[in-house]
Design a protein around this motif. Structure first.
Motif, PDB file in Angstrom:
ATOM      1  N   ASP A  44       0.834  -1.210   0.000  1.00 48.96           N
ATOM      2  CA  ASP A  44       0.000   0.000   0.000  1.00 48.96           C
ATOM      3  C   ASP A  44       0.867   1.258   0.000  1.00 48.96           C
ATOM      4  O   ASP A  44       0.571   2.231  -0.705  1.00 48.96           O
ATOM      5  N   GLU A  98      -7.541  10.585  -2.624  1.00 46.78           N
ATOM      6  CA  GLU A  98      -8.507   9.768  -1.887  1.00 46.78           C
ATOM      7  C   GLU A  98      -9.767   9.563  -2.715  1.00 46.78           C
ATOM      8  O   GLU A  98     -10.284  10.493  -3.329  1.00 46.78           O
ATOM      9  N   SER A 123      -2.702  -7.690  -2.569  1.00 44.33           N
ATOM     10  CA  SER A 123      -2.459  -6.305  -2.959  1.00 44.33           C
ATOM     11  C   SER A 123      -1.641  -6.176  -4.233  1.00 44.33           C
ATOM     12  O   SER A 123      -1.695  -5.147  -4.904  1.00 44.33           O
ATOM     13  N   SER A 160      -6.029  -0.696  -5.261  1.00 49.33           N
ATOM     14  CA  SER A 160      -6.291   0.194  -4.134  1.00 49.33           C
ATOM     15  C   SER A 160      -5.113   0.240  -3.178  1.00 49.33           C
ATOM     16  O   SER A 160      -4.318  -0.702  -3.090  1.00 49.33           O
ATOM     17  N   SER A 161      -5.026   1.355  -2.484  1.00 47.16           N
ATOM     18  CA  SER A 161      -4.039   1.550  -1.420  1.00 47.16           C
ATOM     19  C   SER A 161      -4.782   2.127  -0.228  1.00 47.16           C
ATOM     20  O   SER A 161      -5.512   3.115  -0.374  1.00 47.16           O
ATOM     21  N   VAL A 162      -4.610   1.517   0.937  1.00 51.23           N
ATOM     22  CA  VAL A 162      -5.329   1.956   2.141  1.00 51.23           C
ATOM     23  C   VAL A 162      -4.327   2.578   3.117  1.00 51.23           C
ATOM     24  O   VAL A 162      -3.375   1.928   3.538  1.00 51.23           O
ATOM     25  N   LYS A 165      -9.159   5.401   8.074  1.00 49.00           N
ATOM     26  CA  LYS A 165      -8.424   4.725   7.011  1.00 49.00           C
ATOM     27  C   LYS A 165      -9.105   5.043   5.685  1.00 49.00           C
ATOM     28  O   LYS A 165     -10.271   4.696   5.492  1.00 49.00           O
ATOM     29  N   SER A 210      -9.021   5.162   1.284  1.00 50.20           N
ATOM     30  CA  SER A 210      -8.557   4.358   0.153  1.00 50.20           C
ATOM     31  C   SER A 210      -8.312   5.223  -1.068  1.00 50.20           C
ATOM     32  O   SER A 210      -9.070   6.152  -1.356  1.00 50.20           O
ATOM     33  N   VAL A 256      -8.308   4.455  -4.871  1.00 51.44           N
ATOM     34  CA  VAL A 256      -8.755   3.373  -5.746  1.00 51.44           C
ATOM     35  C   VAL A 256      -8.594   3.811  -7.202  1.00 51.44           C
ATOM     36  O   VAL A 256      -9.306   4.692  -7.670  1.00 51.44           O
ATOM     37  N   HIS A 310     -11.950  -1.597   8.594  1.00 49.98           N
ATOM     38  CA  HIS A 310     -11.051  -0.443   8.505  1.00 49.98           C
ATOM     39  C   HIS A 310     -11.180   0.492   9.711  1.00 49.98           C
ATOM     40  O   HIS A 310     -10.158   0.915  10.274  1.00 49.98           O
ATOM     41  N   SER A 356     -17.502   3.905   3.320  1.00 49.79           N
ATOM     42  CA  SER A 356     -16.808   2.986   2.420  1.00 49.79           C
ATOM     43  C   SER A 356     -17.674   2.632   1.216  1.00 49.79           C
ATOM     44  O   SER A 356     -18.859   2.322   1.353  1.00 49.79           O
TER      45      SER A 356
END
Length: 382
Positions: free
Chosen positions: A102, A121, A144, A149-151, A160, A162, A164, A267, A359
């Motif tokens: 991530d 974001e 991953s 995506s990266s959280v 948290k 994301s 995307v 999350h 989310s």
């Protein structure tokens, strides 16, 4: 059948000892200066040095960043991105579980386009291809290496968020099962159930397609057959291969079908209480599956047959049988039973529920979910 689309834009190398392909991949990508992102745990057990030695033996310049933490924060991303820019590297090797991968994606975005990571974001905010990433997962869980995506944790918001975008997909992935065979049993268990949840939520998602279903079903078959064996004996090569491939297929499935309430809820648990992602997911799974059961159209029985210890057809199946089997799986693997066992407090529930509702995974969950439903789900999981 509804319309759907998919693409396979990556080069994935799978197999025992496939790590030896790294220099070839780097040279193919014209990588003359590699930025290695990993963590201190992998350094302490010698995995980082193994990668460093391979890169340096190939005559490729190397800069290393090892300060990645579980549930990585904006500060970690900024620090790594600053070092990347200063050293003038040309590509990133991401080594580890979901956290280093991530961070690598976020660094790749900032290195290419600048700004603050929160600028990206949400959905499709990355304007184009990022710095090339070679992903080397050391857990069979996150997927991953094949997800868009990266959280990242924003400590100022206790949230948290994301990023995307399919622009963040690593260009290459090396899946070497040897790298997961030294995992502690607890890590193998929580990461393994997390991979299973990726497949389950993708399979039940409102956005599921025949393509994502194919990936999810094969993932559940491989993980269901190998998870208990692998946690019991991490030196079991066949089980390690099954878990590594299953985790990868699960990642592909949810990259194209999204997830559901389990991930939406986990999350905030991680953000508020620093609970490892896989553990939070595992604890929440039975509660969410019970909530979603009224929407089932035969898929619960298929999931059950993949994960039950004796994989055979079941007569007179009821959804409760799957719920109980998931609870048994968690128990067999030594995973806590409830959120209260993880230190979660009742006073946080409403705030966590509000964050969970932000989310996009809630929209893909098979059962429509309101804020009141989310609060009740957290309470049941306590």
């Amino acid at each position: 059948m509804k319309d759907f689309n998919f693409k396979i834009p990556q080069n994935v190398q799978f197999g025992m000892g496939s790590l030896k392909k790294l220099p070839e991949i780097l040279k193919e990508n014209n990588s003359n200066h590699v930025f290695l992102i990993s963590d201190r745990v992998l350094e302490s057990i010698g995995v980082v040095k193994k990668i460093q030695d391979i890169i340096e033996a190939a005559g490729i310049k190397l800069t290393t960043y090892l300060e990645v933490i579980p549930n990585p924060t904006i500060d970690v991303v900024d620090e790594a991105a600053d070092l990347y820019k200063k050293c003038e590297a040309t590509s990133i090797v991401a080594l580890g579980g979901g956290s280093p991968l991530d961070v690598a994606k976020a660094v790749g975005v900032l290195a290419k386009f600048g700004g603050e990571i929160t600028d990206y974001e949400g959905l499709n905010k990355v304007p184009g291809p990022i710095v090339p990433i070679i992903a080397i997962p050391t857990t069979a869980g996150t997927g991953s290496e094949v997800t868009a995506s990266s959280v990242i944790t924003d400590e100022s918001r206790n949230y948290k968020f994301s990023i995307v975008s399919y622009e963040t997909l690593p260009k290459y992935a090396i899946l070497d099962p040897e790298l997961i065979m030294t995992s502690p049993a607890s890590i193998a268990a929580s990461c393994g159930v997390d991979a299973l949840i990726h497949a389950i939520e993708a399979y039940l998602s409102k956005q599921a397609s025949p393509f994502s279903d194919a990936m999810a079903e094969k993932a559940m078959e491989l993980i269901g057959k190998n998870l208990r064996k692998f946690v019991k004996d991490r030196t079991d090569k066949e089980a390690a291969c099954g878990m590594m491939a299953g985790s990868n297929f699960a990642g592909i499935s949810f990259a194209w079908a999204r997830l559901g309430n389990v991930h939406a809820m986990s999350h905030p648990v991680s953000a508020f209480y620093h609970v490892p992602h896989g553990v939070a997911n595992s604890v929440l799974l039975p509660t969410v599956m019970e909530f979603n059961a009224i929407t089932d159209k035969g898929r619960y029985e298929k999931i059950y047959n993949y994960i039950v210890e004796k994989n055979k057809e079941t007569k007179n199946f009821k959804s409760e049988m799957l719920i109980e089997e998931l609870k048994k799986l968690n128990s067999d693997l030594g995973i806590p039973k409830s959120l209260s066992d993880l230190g979660v407090k009742e006073e946080s529930i409403e705030d966590m529920a509000k964050d969970a509702m932000k989310s996009g995974n809630v929209l893909a969950n098979p059962r429509e979910t309101t804020l009141e439903d989310m609060i009740e789900l957290y309470r049941k999981a306590m």
